[in-house]
Motif scaffolding. Structure first.
Motif, PDB file in Angstrom:
ATOM      1  N   ALA A 693       4.865  15.763 -19.117  1.00  0.00           N
ATOM      2  CA  ALA A 693       3.437  15.457 -18.942  1.00  0.00           C
ATOM      3  C   ALA A 693       3.277  14.881 -17.537  1.00  0.00           C
ATOM      4  CB  ALA A 693       2.971  14.478 -20.006  1.00  0.00           C
ATOM      5  N   GLY A 694       3.342  15.790 -16.537  1.00  0.00           N
ATOM      6  CA  GLY A 694       3.418  15.355 -15.143  1.00  0.00           C
ATOM      7  C   GLY A 694       2.245  14.518 -14.690  1.00  0.00           C
ATOM      8  N   ASP A 695       1.029  14.942 -15.061  1.00  0.00           N
ATOM      9  CA  ASP A 695      -0.147  14.204 -14.599  1.00  0.00           C
ATOM     10  C   ASP A 695      -0.194  12.805 -15.181  1.00  0.00           C
ATOM     11  OD1 ASP A 695      -0.370  15.180 -17.100  1.00  0.00           O
ATOM     12  OD2 ASP A 695      -2.409  15.993 -16.889  1.00  0.00           O
ATOM     13  N   THR A 696       0.216  12.667 -16.453  1.00  0.00           N
ATOM     14  CA  THR A 696       0.160  11.347 -17.093  1.00  0.00           C
ATOM     15  C   THR A 696       1.202  10.406 -16.500  1.00  0.00           C
ATOM     16  OG1 THR A 696      -0.615  12.344 -19.157  1.00  0.00           O
ATOM     17  CG2 THR A 696       0.366  10.144 -19.299  1.00  0.00           C
ATOM     18  N   MET A 697       2.427  10.822 -16.440  1.00  0.00           N
ATOM     19  CA  MET A 697       3.482   9.962 -15.942  1.00  0.00           C
ATOM     20  C   MET A 697       3.397   9.767 -14.432  1.00  0.00           C
ATOM     21  SD  MET A 697       4.844   9.040 -18.667  1.00  0.00           S
ATOM     22  CE  MET A 697       6.192   8.097 -18.002  1.00  0.00           C
ATOM     23  N   TYR A 698       2.755  10.715 -13.732  1.00  0.00           N
ATOM     24  CA  TYR A 698       2.586  10.555 -12.280  1.00  0.00           C
ATOM     25  C   TYR A 698       1.785   9.293 -11.970  1.00  0.00           C
ATOM     26  CZ  TYR A 698       1.222  11.586  -7.480  1.00  0.00           C
ATOM     27  OH  TYR A 698       1.012  11.509  -6.119  1.00  0.00           O
ATOM     28  N   ASP A 699       0.745   9.051 -12.734  1.00  0.00           N
ATOM     29  CA  ASP A 699      -0.060   7.848 -12.502  1.00  0.00           C
ATOM     30  C   ASP A 699       0.747   6.588 -12.743  1.00  0.00           C
ATOM     31  OD1 ASP A 699      -2.128   9.541 -11.975  1.00  0.00           O
ATOM     32  OD2 ASP A 699      -3.011   9.390 -13.987  1.00  0.00           O
ATOM     33  N   PHE A 700       1.665   6.667 -13.698  1.00  0.00           N
ATOM     34  CA  PHE A 700       2.460   5.487 -14.034  1.00  0.00           C
ATOM     35  C   PHE A 700       3.486   5.170 -12.947  1.00  0.00           C
ATOM     36  CE2 PHE A 700       6.547   4.117 -16.005  1.00  0.00           C
ATOM     37  CZ  PHE A 700       6.209   2.800 -16.235  1.00  0.00           C
ATOM     38  N   TYR A 701       4.315   6.181 -12.551  1.00  0.00           N
ATOM     39  CA  TYR A 701       5.394   5.842 -11.619  1.00  0.00           C
ATOM     40  C   TYR A 701       4.901   5.727 -10.182  1.00  0.00           C
ATOM     41  CZ  TYR A 701       5.920  10.993 -11.016  1.00  0.00           C
ATOM     42  OH  TYR A 701       5.724  12.324 -10.781  1.00  0.00           O
TER      43      TYR A 701
END
Length: 976
Positions: A693-701
């Motif tokens: 889930a690239g878009d979701t985890m991108y915001d996190f890391y």
């Protein structure tokens, strides 16, 4: 003595006087005197013939008359009968006793002259010893036919022997006396009359021969019995009767009395036959005692060393069901066997024909062979098991013994059909508790085994709703062949691999007939028990369909399948004739082919050709190969042996277990996927831990990376969890409460390298039961290792992607730098160029590694994993697929200990990227020529090392998945 009559008192007085006169003992208190008095009184009171027995006298007279007739002394015989009748018919009441006695004595003297004048009468020693033993010659007990004269046959034809009698009839008592067996079991028993024929006196002839040839021969006292009596006691012995005269029981062993003889056999001959019978009698005795012990009917203590293994168990412990079933099968056999013995005994009593012991043994030979088989199975499967052996070992060993015995006898062929049929019926009865336990487990989800005799046992410490239920709930027991120890093998993920985990130098076995379907039984049982505790609709539908179909038990289905298989093998006589004709034609044609091949080698032997032809005809694939046209003789071929018992199990038992396995496991998989969203949880693990889930985890890391670049503190649980919840909650609100971040402490020495700072992060995902059976805490540890590696690669890539030329701050310091250009060893533009080139090289390396991990590894392996999950038939297979998937990505991400040196080289490059990014952002003034040289040198060394190692691995074929990464790094290395 106050209640005695005058007669009794007078008798007492006369008896004592008689004892004093005969024995010379005067003291009435003496023990010997009292014994003699007791003996005399017993005879006076209970002896039936205190005076002359008229029947015995009449038998003696008739016997003398018959012997005179046998020797053709008709005149003497007539005189004998006339004088004895006159003597016996003389009136007594009104005659003086002295005259009568003298008259009778005169007539008796005349009769004695008749005996003296008969020189041809050969009286045997036994007959002259006791006149009371003279009885009509018996032709039934000896078993030997007597030679008769015509006169004797005529006399016998004139005689009628009553076969039935009633109380009150004139001849009733005489008939009873003639048919009561002589008490041969008492000491000094009276001799029975027998024929004087040579065949009937072989024992006397042999003893006389020994006496004449051996000067040291001393005849021993013998107990004479008839052959009918030997037959009778043989039947009693085989019927389980324990008290005999001919056979003796002592400490569980059956022996033959030494002094028992028959007149028409030598002692050694009779003894050899009786000892052969005693062996089977002892086998019957041991089996009957085992039956009594298990059923609880045994009232006698078991002698030490008798081989009974069950009686040594605790008295309060009930027999487990496998032994009960085995005993039930034995009892059924012995019931039919005793009926056969009763039939034989009844025929001997009712028929007038002579029955010999050899004829009876020949008739009993099939039964004796079966008893031998049963006793062998009992000794191996029960008696030889040590006393303190657990029930699971006892039951397994007994069933294995029966299984191996059937296979062994079945391999012999037609010679052992009866033994195979007996053992198979015994096995089907003995295996019933095992099949009932299996049926209860795979149908109702309840492993009912109170005696702990089943090879799979429940661990009650682990409840069904525990996450370790699938792994630690059941224990699979494997039993060694020597039955010395017991091996506990924990039922791991597979649930059926326990038998392969034993040591190589010790072969472990379990219940042999369950091996092919053991995995299906375990999977079906676990699945059914798990379904029983799940709140789902599939269980209700399964129960409803079972009730509607009135499901039969597994044991019943097995018996019906066996019966159906036996019926299908029966062919009509027409089919048999047709098959025989086809076989004959094939044999003739095959014989011609074989003969041609033998003639090539100059061998002309038609019998050899026929035997070779028959050998090939016995092969199962002969007709298929033969019907195809030309047949080439293969001299290495051998007859194929078909194990019918194993085929019976494969066609009659295993399909029912397999069918139930598919049903139970299929229902469980549907329930987990539909009602408990198993596939959605597996996808969530890949979304968050593997960053799919690239878009979701991108915001996190990226929020973490920005904090690092801005030199701000980011290692705060509250900050991390807020960022994670915001990133996940926007797109996956159902997972916002399940996902969380934890911080762990790391070794301070590892903090020297910036790339290791992310190791404090641990991602957690709350998986509900029963999904946590598949996604366990151990699985989440592997997910976290891959997640950390991906995060480190993402951090390096993010650091290089966010670098800008404006970050060098060249314009502000350009004038001062130009003023000092004379002092600088290398021009500024050249330094900037070197930094840009190094950035490009590092970016190529990081992008190659990133693309390899995210596409070649995670994406491709993930697609394969999704396909395998859809094809999984049971939960155990799904767990294996999941473990294999995690192991694959763990291995291909270079996280395995074996390739740790490769990971260290990659980590050095990633750490170099972070140092490079930090110095880039620090500006041109912070650079030093030495630092640029060192970064270039370090990167070149790591790059060369990785390219060399990966190329060697690809060339060897050890890591084919590394080929794309090796080629990509090689291309970047050549550009350098």
């Amino acid at each position: 003595m106050t209640h005695w009559s005058t007669f009794e008192k007078e008798t007492e007085r006369e008896t004592k006087a008689l004892i004093r006169c005969i024995s010379g003992v005067e003291d009435e208190d003496d023990q010997n005197f009292q014994l003699a008095l007791k003996f005399a009184w017993t005879n006076f009171r209970f002896h039936r013939y205190l005076d002359v027995d008229s029947h015995k006298v009449q038998r003696s007279i008739s016997g003398i008359y018959e012997k005179l007739m046998v020797h053709s002394d008709v005149s003497k015989a007539e005189s004998w009968m006339r004088l004895t009748e006159e003597f016996l018919n003389t009136p007594l009441p009104n005659t003086d006793g002295t005259k009568v006695w003298q008259s009778r004595r005169h007539r008796l003297t005349e009769n004695e002259h008749l005996l003296v004048d008969a020189p041809r009468l050969e009286w045997s020693e036994e007959e002259s010893e006791d006149d009371d033993s003279q009885q009509p010659i018996s032709r039934e007990d000896s078993g030997i036919q007597l030679d008769r004269t015509p006169q004797e046959d005529q006399d016998n034809n004139n005689k009628t022997v009553p076969v039935t009698w009633k109380v009150g009839e004139p001849d009733a008592r005489a008939w009873l006396e003639q048919h009561v067996v002589t008490p041969y079991w008492v000491a000094h028993a009276p001799r029975f009359p027998h024929s004087l024929h040579l065949h009937s006196n072989l024992l006397n002839v042999w003893d006389q021969h020994l006496y004449n040839t051996d000067p040291l021969y001393l005849p021993e006292e013998k107990a004479f019995v008839t052959e009918t009596q030997v037959i009778r006691e043989t039947l009693w012995l085989l019927s389980g009767v324990k008290k005999h005269f001919i056979f003796q029981h002592h400490d569980g062993k059956v022996s033959v009395r030494n002094n028992v003889v028959v007149t028409h056999l030598t002692s050694n001959c009779l003894r050899s036959v009786l000892e052969h019978i005693a062996v089977y009698g002892q086998a019957v005795f041991r089996l009957q005692r085992f039956i009594d012990e298990v059923t609880g009917y045994s009232s006698e203590p078991c002698p030490p060393g008798s081989g009974s293994s069950y009686s040594s168990k605790k008295g309060s412990e009930p027999p487990f069901r496998t032994y009960q079933a085995f005993v039930w099968a034995l009892n059924k056999y012995f019931t039919s066997f005793k009926e056969e013995l009763t039939t034989i005994e009844r025929e001997i009593i009712c028929n007038d024909e002579t029955v010999t012991l050899s004829a009876v043994l020949e008739r009993l030979n099939p039964h004796l062979a079966q008893i031998k088989v049963l006793h062998k199975v009992f000794c191996t499967g029960v008696a030889e098991v040590p006393p303190e052996t657990p029930n699971v070992v006892r039951a397994s060993h007994l069933l294995n013994t029966l299984y191996k015995a059937i296979i062994e006898y079945d391999s012999i062929g037609e010679a052992s059909e009866q033994a195979v049929a007996l053992l198979f019926s015994l096995w089907t009865e003995t295996v019933r508790p095992y099949l009932e336990i299996v049926d209860e487990w795979i149908v109702h989800g309840h492993l009912f085994d109170p005696a702990k005799e089943f090879i799979i046992q429940r661990n009650k410490d682990v409840p069904v709703n525990h996450r370790d239920f699938w792994y630690a709930t059941y224990t699979l027991y494997s039993v060694s062949e020597t039955v010395e120890n017991e091996e506990k093998l924990n039922d791991a993920a597979s649930g059926s691999s326990g038998g392969d985990q034993g040591s190589s130098n010790r072969q472990l076995t379990m219940v042999s007939f369950l091996k092919p379907v053991l995995k299906q039984i375990i999977m079906a049982g676990k699945s059914m028990q798990l379904l029983r505790n799940l709140d789902c609709k599939e269980t209700e539908q399964s129960e409803r369909s079972s009730r509607d179909a009135e499901r039969k038990s597994l044991y019943t289905l097995f018996l019906e399948s066996v019966q159906s298989r036996l019926c299908s093998q029966e062919v009509s006589p027409t089919d048999t004739v047709t098959e025989q004709q086809a076989t004959r034609r094939s044999l003739i044609k095959m014989q011609a082919i074989i003969a041609q091949n033998l003639e090539i080698e100059d061998v002309h032997d038609p019998l050899l050709a026929i035997n070779f032809a028959r050998l090939y005809l016995e092969q199962t694939d002969f007709h298929e190969r033969f019907s195809g046209g030309d047949f080439i003789v293969d001299r290495s071929s051998q007859a194929v042996t078909c194990q019918t018992f194993e085929l019976t199990l494969r066609s009659c038992l295993y399909p029912h277990i397999e069918r139930r396995y598919i049903e139970c496991c299929g229902n469980l998989m549907k329930t987990l996927k539909k009602d408990y969203k198993l596939l959605e949880y597996l996808q969530a693990m890949r979304n968050y831990f593997l960053l799919e889930a690239g878009d979701t985890m991108y915001d996190f890391y990226t929020a973490i990376f920005d904090k690092v670049q801005e030199k701000e503190s980011w290692q705060q649980p509250s900050f991390l969890n807020v960022q994670l919840q915001e990133a996940v909650g926007q797109r996956y609100p159902e997972d916002s409460g399940r996902l969380s971040v934890f911080l762990e402490t790391i070794d301070p020495a590892r903090k020297k390298h910036p790339v290791n700072n992310l190791e404090v992060l641990t991602l957690g995902y709350k998986v509900p039961w029963p999904v946590d059976i598949v996604i366990s805490s151990e699985c989440q540890k592997i997910y976290n290792q891959v997640f950390l590696l991906l995060l480190q690669i993402k951090w390096a890539k993010y650091s290089l992607d966010t670098l800008r030329f404006s970050g060098m701050n060249i314009t502000k310091k350009l004038e001062g730098a130009l003023a000092e250009e004379v002092k600088v060893k290398e021009p500024i533009n050249q330094q900037i160029h070197r930094m840009c080139l190094l950035r490009v090289k590092l970016m190529h390396f990081v992008n190659s590694l990133h693309n390899y991990i995210m596409t070649r590894i995670l994406h491709s392996t993930g697609l394969e994993f999704q396909h395998q999950v859809q094809e999984a038939k049971d939960l155990d297979q799904l767990i294996k697929i999941h473990y294999r998937y995690l192991a694959t990505i763990h291995d291909r991400c270079l996280l395995r200990e074996k390739v740790s040196f490769v990971k260290e080289a990659i980590m050095k490059v990633l750490n170099l990227v972070l140092i490079f990014s930090d110095r880039w952002q620090a500006g041109f003034g912070a650079w030093k020529i030495e630092s640029i040289d060192k970064m270039e040198s370090d990167f070149k060394n790591c790059h060369m090392f990785l390219v060399t190692i990966l190329n060697k691995a690809v060339c060897r074929g050890s890591f084919p998945h590394l080929e794309s990464l090796a080629l990509s790094l090689m291309a970047g290395f050549e550009q350098c």
